[in-house]
Enzyme design. Sequence first.
Site, PDB file in Angstrom:
ATOM      1  N   CYS A   1       0.886  -1.267   0.101  1.00 14.03           N
ATOM      2  CA  CYS A   1       0.155  -0.002  -0.096  1.00 14.03           C
ATOM      3  C   CYS A   1       0.817   1.379   0.090  1.00 14.03           C
ATOM      4  CB  CYS A   1      -0.919   0.118   1.160  1.00 14.03           C
ATOM      5  SG  CYS A   1      -1.987  -1.370   1.343  1.00 14.03           S
TER       6      CYS A   1
ATOM      7  N   ARG B   1      -7.663  -4.142  -3.483  1.00 16.26           N
ATOM      8  CA  ARG B   1      -7.264  -3.088  -4.373  1.00 16.26           C
ATOM      9  C   ARG B   1      -8.262  -2.681  -5.293  1.00 16.26           C
ATOM     10  NH1 ARG B   1      -2.139  -2.442  -1.977  1.00 16.26           N
ATOM     11  NH2 ARG B   1      -1.592  -4.347  -0.951  1.00 16.26           N
TER      12      ARG B   1
END
Lengths: 228, 75
Positions: free
Chosen positions: A65, A142
């Site tokens: 991330c 995601r």
Amino acid sequence: MPNPEATSQDPSHTAASAQPASLPRLGMPAPLFEAVTTHGKIRLDDFHGNWLVLFSHPADFTPVCTTEFIAFAAIAPELRQRNVELLGLSIDSPTSHIAWVRNIKEKFGIDIPFPIIADLNKEIATLYGMIMPGESKTETSRCVFVIDPNGIVRAMIYYPLTTGRNTAEIIRLIDALQTTDKHHVATPANWKPGEKVIVPPPATMEEVDARLKAGFECTDWYFCKKAV
Amino acid sequence: MACVGSNGELTESARRMLAALENPATPEQVAAHTELPLFRVRGGLREMAEAGLIELSAGVYASTQQGRALLSAKR
């Protein structure tokens, strides 16, 4: 799209209101929400007139991330030139988001210029189908939602927890969508700006005849390209 | 609230937006004046309206006496 200047607390902006249970669909209005973010309270329709890339990440202070946020920050100026705003989301608190953004600045020297939704109660994540229980019941996958200036969902991308996204593809996707809107064309596989585009196939015999005389670069009646 | 900090003072972005409302203006005009993103201006103006610092009429925002007092207090 509702009036973005409305000042009253409109229940239609809360994720828990009577929204349709179905997940976002291409070509349909994006589900409305009001969210707590690192830039204050934001409603979806505050972005009216802008393109929006709404994306989720699994969790703050995680390595993939972090690489993604650095990558999104890098493309933010290019997106802004295209009238596109970025909006992140995860099931973390505003304090966690702020601490992580400050950590990215401290450790990597990168400013994160876009707001991040703190979706602690998972309302927006649920509304947008960002949680994939087969992967994780407590984290968002995601996901990327491209929403146009009229609030319509134009594209969706889903990546698993293990795989960081390709931000160049997001820019390419935006370019393709904006080219489609501007010129009423489609774009072929792996298209990039400057390359020829696809003329939508004709639907009638009359259109076929007209198409073949129109001066396009045609391989066959259904397969024509042109420069834009 | 994003427009007023925990110390009761206007945040920097709120101060810029409020200063841009010396004359009544639309969110687009405030965004152009402050160079803040339009989405952020819309959210900020909405919060300041809820706080009574500005008011909305026919799509145009104007500062209230309370808003002007808060802005001038720190000048």
